[in-house]
Design a protein around this motif. Sequence first.
Motif, PDB file in Angstrom:
ATOM      1  N   ARG A 152       0.713  -1.275  -0.032  1.00 52.12           N
ATOM      2  CA  ARG A 152       0.020  -0.094   0.047  1.00 52.12           C
ATOM      3  C   ARG A 152       0.772   1.336  -0.016  1.00 52.12           C
ATOM      4  O   ARG A 152       0.339   2.402  -0.643  1.00 52.12           O
ATOM      5  CB  ARG A 152      -0.966   0.062   1.268  1.00 52.12           C
ATOM      6  CG  ARG A 152      -2.354   0.520   0.876  1.00 52.12           C
ATOM      7  CD  ARG A 152      -3.394   0.127   1.931  1.00 52.12           C
ATOM      8  NE  ARG A 152      -4.252  -0.976   1.742  1.00 52.12           N
ATOM      9  CZ  ARG A 152      -4.841  -1.690   2.628  1.00 52.12           C
ATOM     10  NH1 ARG A 152      -5.068  -0.964   3.892  1.00 52.12           N
ATOM     11  NH2 ARG A 152      -5.423  -2.673   2.453  1.00 52.12           N
ATOM     12  N   ARG A 202      -5.150   1.657  -7.347  1.00 53.84           N
ATOM     13  CA  ARG A 202      -6.033   1.126  -6.231  1.00 53.84           C
ATOM     14  C   ARG A 202      -7.519   1.026  -6.822  1.00 53.84           C
ATOM     15  O   ARG A 202      -7.776   1.485  -7.814  1.00 53.84           O
ATOM     16  CB  ARG A 202      -6.191   2.163  -5.311  1.00 53.84           C
ATOM     17  CG  ARG A 202      -4.837   2.409  -4.354  1.00 53.84           C
ATOM     18  CD  ARG A 202      -5.174   3.298  -3.476  1.00 53.84           C
ATOM     19  NE  ARG A 202      -5.431   4.848  -3.890  1.00 53.84           N
ATOM     20  CZ  ARG A 202      -4.827   5.884  -3.228  1.00 53.84           C
ATOM     21  NH1 ARG A 202      -3.889   5.817  -2.321  1.00 53.84           N
ATOM     22  NH2 ARG A 202      -4.943   7.012  -3.842  1.00 53.84           N
ATOM     23  N   TYR A 245       1.414   3.553  -3.327  1.00 57.65           N
ATOM     24  CA  TYR A 245       0.752   4.632  -3.773  1.00 57.65           C
ATOM     25  C   TYR A 245       1.020   5.877  -3.424  1.00 57.65           C
ATOM     26  O   TYR A 245       0.660   7.029  -4.106  1.00 57.65           O
ATOM     27  CB  TYR A 245      -0.721   4.576  -3.227  1.00 57.65           C
ATOM     28  CG  TYR A 245      -1.387   2.797  -3.378  1.00 57.65           C
ATOM     29  CD1 TYR A 245      -1.354   2.531  -4.925  1.00 57.65           C
ATOM     30  CD2 TYR A 245      -1.839   2.258  -2.316  1.00 57.65           C
ATOM     31  CE1 TYR A 245      -1.707   1.457  -5.097  1.00 57.65           C
ATOM     32  CE2 TYR A 245      -2.313   0.962  -2.697  1.00 57.65           C
ATOM     33  CZ  TYR A 245      -2.234   0.469  -4.007  1.00 57.65           C
ATOM     34  OH  TYR A 245      -2.741  -0.897  -4.362  1.00 57.65           O
ATOM     35  N   THR A 294       2.576  -1.602  -7.804  1.00 56.13           N
ATOM     36  CA  THR A 294       1.394  -2.317  -7.312  1.00 56.13           C
ATOM     37  C   THR A 294       0.125  -1.832  -8.382  1.00 56.13           C
ATOM     38  O   THR A 294      -0.828  -2.565  -8.571  1.00 56.13           O
ATOM     39  CB  THR A 294       1.005  -1.885  -6.074  1.00 56.13           C
ATOM     40  OG1 THR A 294       2.172  -2.045  -5.421  1.00 56.13           O
ATOM     41  CG2 THR A 294      -0.082  -2.708  -5.398  1.00 56.13           C
ATOM     42  N   TYR A 306      -5.480  -4.324  -4.259  1.00 59.36           N
ATOM     43  CA  TYR A 306      -4.510  -4.021  -3.079  1.00 59.36           C
ATOM     44  C   TYR A 306      -3.869  -5.223  -2.763  1.00 59.36           C
ATOM     45  O   TYR A 306      -4.155  -6.361  -2.935  1.00 59.36           O
ATOM     46  CB  TYR A 306      -5.136  -3.623  -1.851  1.00 59.36           C
ATOM     47  CG  TYR A 306      -6.225  -2.455  -1.783  1.00 59.36           C
ATOM     48  CD1 TYR A 306      -5.467  -0.942  -1.751  1.00 59.36           C
ATOM     49  CD2 TYR A 306      -7.332  -2.379  -2.168  1.00 59.36           C
ATOM     50  CE1 TYR A 306      -6.142  -0.128  -1.873  1.00 59.36           C
ATOM     51  CE2 TYR A 306      -8.214  -1.243  -2.307  1.00 59.36           C
ATOM     52  CZ  TYR A 306      -7.511  -0.093  -2.048  1.00 59.36           C
ATOM     53  OH  TYR A 306      -8.262   1.125  -2.246  1.00 59.36           O
TER      54      TYR A 306
END
Lengths: 210, 336
Positions: free
Chosen positions: A176, B149, A179, B146, B107
């Motif tokens: 997380r 989101r 981000y 990643t 996530y």
Amino acid sequence: MTNREFASLWLCFKRSVADSREYLNALDAAIGDADHGTNLQRGLDKVAAERAAWGELTLDASCQRIAMTLLSTVGGASGALWGSGLLKSAAVLPNALWCDEATVAAAIGRFVGSVAERGKAVIGDKTMLDVFLPALHELEAGLARGQPFSQVVRQIAADAGNWARDTAALQAKRGRAAYLGPRSVGHIDPGAWSSALWWRCLADSAGGGS
Amino acid sequence: MKKIINQVEAVVDEALTGLVRTFPQYLIRIPQSRVLARAYPKPEGRVGLVSGGGSGHEPAHGGYVGYGMLDAAVAGEVFTSPTPDQIVEGIKAADRGAGVLLVVKNYTGDIMNFDIARELAESAGITCAQVVVNDDVAVEDSLFTTGRRGIAGTIFVHKIAGALAEQGASLKEVQAVAEEVIAHVRSMGFALTSCTVPAAGQPTFALADDELEMGIGIHGEPGIARQPMLSARQLADALLKRIAADLGLHAGQHVAALINGLGASPLLELSILAGEVAHWLDQAGVVLDVMWTGEFMTSLEMAGASVTLLPLDDRRRALLLAACDTPALRQGLRHD
């Protein structure tokens, strides 16, 4: 390593995480969602509560129990990574109450491989691997040089805090914190910090045995 | 911290109990689990839809369990992905013999736990497919990180895929329409205040009275920039500029919009934002076919909002407007 040492490793980790819970949560608040300490503690409390059941189990079985408990109580990335990683470790641990140090290193190697694969992370991504990868490397190198296991893990335990602190300079690529982009720089990764706690417990639990 | 709770550890469990007591005509709780499933399951042979994630986003996801949307929702701890064993329970509850689609927000923890659960469910003989929602344009989309989101755009995925599943489409078709929505849906949000995770006991971050956090996620994680407070019009402009650029939005296109409160912004303010979004789209020549305003995917008691746009074609519009009946979203048949 004996099953008793293995058990004391996890009880030590439970105490360390409980003692550091607020700090781990605070590290997570800076770049995540403020619950890394709480989540790990929930899982490790359950592990400790089940201790009577796995105290006399073989190494493979107790590792498997701990894996399933963490997998089903921690949640988030940490639960998945610790749980599925320990399942891989359990597969190389013997159906016995004792194993040699090369097997411990192999079990940790499987754990690290699983965490890297499941998390798709490499060194420098600002994750728990920034502690586990150099630690594994030192462990394998030390054992290859013929150094005693206890000496090698004590040195790793001493270095692990620095490796965790060094994650502050990194920009997060996974998890997380990624981000935040450049704003993740300047904060220690909470997963790296809890991983350093685990290595200290390994040194405390198994470091005197050989 | 002032919250209407008993014990911090029991927050999720007790909230699920309250939800089921509130909506017995919609929801049951699978015993010994944190899974909410339909009180009246859809017929055999239809594709099941499962979603889930951390708690703290109410009404997501349990509020969307019901006719025309989800079959089961799995609740994790606050802002923490549910565990694989719980997700497997959700998959079992949703399985009507035609496969189960998992709708996951992007996530790291959610992906890992749903991956493990899917492996377990498939080894138990349940065919699963998975889609990953990644609608937040505030986050750079990169293969090396990643990625983006998943936030409020997830609601459009639930609605459109759920409507198609209700019609009896195959797992492949339901997955395809979900992926089509994901390919088109874009969102971005901002926070005016932080939120307080019950277990942490204090606000995750601090914002001055004249500051806002732009590009916030839905977990109190910091956004992409902290900046001076803006008016509703300026906020709509800032969000829509970024969303429109990302979409390549052009005059004449038809869209659906979702104005989503993050937990503490009153409907009065959300309505002002909705008006500004509509006005902005009018000015751009974009046709606003559908707009939903309210709380759909919250972040505990955070003040602030997100705006989602979904370009529509005839099929997506029909599925979006199809009837649904869930605790959080009830929509009658539209008579054109």
